[in-house]
Motif scaffolding. Sequence first.
Motif, mmCIF file in Angstrom:
data_model
loop_
_atom_site.group_PDB
_atom_site.id
_atom_site.type_symbol
_atom_site.label_atom_id
_atom_site.label_comp_id
_atom_site.label_asym_id
_atom_site.label_seq_id
_atom_site.Cartn_x
_atom_site.Cartn_y
_atom_site.Cartn_z
ATOM 1 N N GLU A 181 1.023 23.676 36.928
ATOM 2 C CA GLU A 181 2.352 24.021 36.413
ATOM 3 C C GLU A 181 3.457 23.503 37.333
ATOM 4 O OE1 GLU A 181 2.302 28.239 35.616
ATOM 5 O OE2 GLU A 181 0.733 27.981 34.097
ATOM 6 N N GLN A 182 3.307 23.694 38.627
ATOM 7 C CA GLN A 182 4.322 23.242 39.585
ATOM 8 C C GLN A 182 4.506 21.724 39.542
ATOM 9 O OE1 GLN A 182 3.067 24.779 43.370
ATOM 10 N NE2 GLN A 182 4.051 26.763 43.052
ATOM 11 N N ASN A 183 3.433 21.010 39.257
ATOM 12 C CA ASN A 183 3.485 19.551 39.239
ATOM 13 C C ASN A 183 3.644 18.987 37.826
ATOM 14 O OD1 ASN A 183 2.950 18.492 42.149
ATOM 15 N ND2 ASN A 183 1.660 20.293 41.885
ATOM 16 N N ARG A 184 3.932 19.877 36.914
ATOM 17 C CA ARG A 184 4.163 19.504 35.504
ATOM 18 C C ARG A 184 3.040 18.640 34.934
ATOM 19 N NH1 ARG A 184 9.397 19.642 37.724
ATOM 20 N NH2 ARG A 184 10.789 21.060 36.624
ATOM 21 N N ILE A 185 1.817 19.030 35.238
ATOM 22 C CA ILE A 185 0.643 18.343 34.699
ATOM 23 C C ILE A 185 0.173 19.154 33.487
ATOM 24 C CG2 ILE A 185 -1.728 17.590 35.156
ATOM 25 C CD1 ILE A 185 -0.915 17.509 38.180
ATOM 26 N N PRO A 186 0.227 18.569 32.294
ATOM 27 C CA PRO A 186 -0.193 19.309 31.107
ATOM 28 C C PRO A 186 -1.674 19.696 31.181
ATOM 29 C CG PRO A 186 0.890 17.243 30.514
ATOM 30 C CD PRO A 186 0.660 17.219 31.979
ATOM 31 N N TYR A 187 -1.988 20.887 30.713
ATOM 32 C CA TYR A 187 -3.384 21.324 30.720
ATOM 33 C C TYR A 187 -3.637 22.286 29.567
ATOM 34 C CZ TYR A 187 -1.917 25.824 32.657
ATOM 35 O OH TYR A 187 -1.325 27.043 32.842
ATOM 36 N N ILE A 188 -4.908 22.395 29.217
ATOM 37 C CA ILE A 188 -5.355 23.442 28.315
ATOM 38 C C ILE A 188 -6.620 24.036 28.911
ATOM 39 C CG2 ILE A 188 -4.407 22.289 26.264
ATOM 40 C CD1 ILE A 188 -7.401 21.836 25.416
ATOM 41 N N GLN A 189 -6.912 25.259 28.545
ATOM 42 C CA GLN A 189 -8.191 25.859 28.885
ATOM 43 C C GLN A 189 -9.030 25.786 27.621
ATOM 44 O OE1 GLN A 189 -8.124 29.358 31.516
ATOM 45 N NE2 GLN A 189 -5.892 29.196 31.429
ATOM 46 N N GLY A 190 -10.138 25.078 27.702
ATOM 47 C CA GLY A 190 -10.960 24.881 26.522
ATOM 48 C C GLY A 190 -12.259 24.197 26.877
ATOM 49 N N CYS A 191 -12.976 23.773 25.833
ATOM 50 C CA CYS A 191 -14.287 23.178 26.034
ATOM 51 C C CYS A 191 -14.411 21.899 25.228
ATOM 52 C CB CYS A 191 -15.378 24.162 25.627
ATOM 53 S SG CYS A 191 -17.041 23.503 25.855
ATOM 54 N N LEU A 192 -14.730 20.802 25.898
ATOM 55 C CA LEU A 192 -14.877 19.526 25.206
ATOM 56 C C LEU A 192 -16.113 19.483 24.312
ATOM 57 C CD1 LEU A 192 -13.737 16.824 27.784
ATOM 58 C CD2 LEU A 192 -12.447 17.895 25.939
ATOM 59 N N LEU A 193 -17.133 20.296 24.602
ATOM 60 C CA LEU A 193 -18.284 20.353 23.696
ATOM 61 C C LEU A 193 -17.852 20.905 22.344
ATOM 62 C CD1 LEU A 193 -21.151 21.589 26.051
ATOM 63 C CD2 LEU A 193 -20.795 19.281 25.148
ATOM 64 N N VAL A 194 -16.967 21.878 22.355
ATOM 65 C CA VAL A 194 -16.407 22.403 21.104
ATOM 66 C C VAL A 194 -15.586 21.310 20.429
ATOM 67 C CG1 VAL A 194 -14.801 24.088 20.116
ATOM 68 C CG2 VAL A 194 -16.418 24.792 21.899
#
Length: 120
Positions: A98-111
């Motif tokens: 968040e501090q470095n403005r790097i987009p992210y999601i919490q999830g699973c690539l297998l899904v």
Amino acid sequence: MDLKEIMQENIFVVIGDTTNKEKYACKIKEGLIEHGYKVYAVGKELSSINEIPEDIDIVDLCINPIRGLELMKESKKQCKCVVIQPGAESEALLEYLEQNRIPYIQGCLLVGLRLYTKAE
């Protein structure tokens, strides 16, 4: 980005134990390759994100959150989004992204591989 958008990208970096067939990082790497994605593996194969010779679309963290945070902090490469697999998250990691403005999601690539096919 959401999981559907992520699965339309091309170049993935899977961070974790991608050499042990019992580990999720290996299953994710193999699944991505089978579905036609270009995949680099950091952890057991490459030691740093910085070793990747081209632009990165997605970084998939499938590793201990302390080590994942270290690898993200040392990385000089940009990406469109970071996927944090279940168990790879920590308050420190989320705060850093968040501090470095790097987009992210919490999830699973297998899904993601099961639900969304890549547009040709």
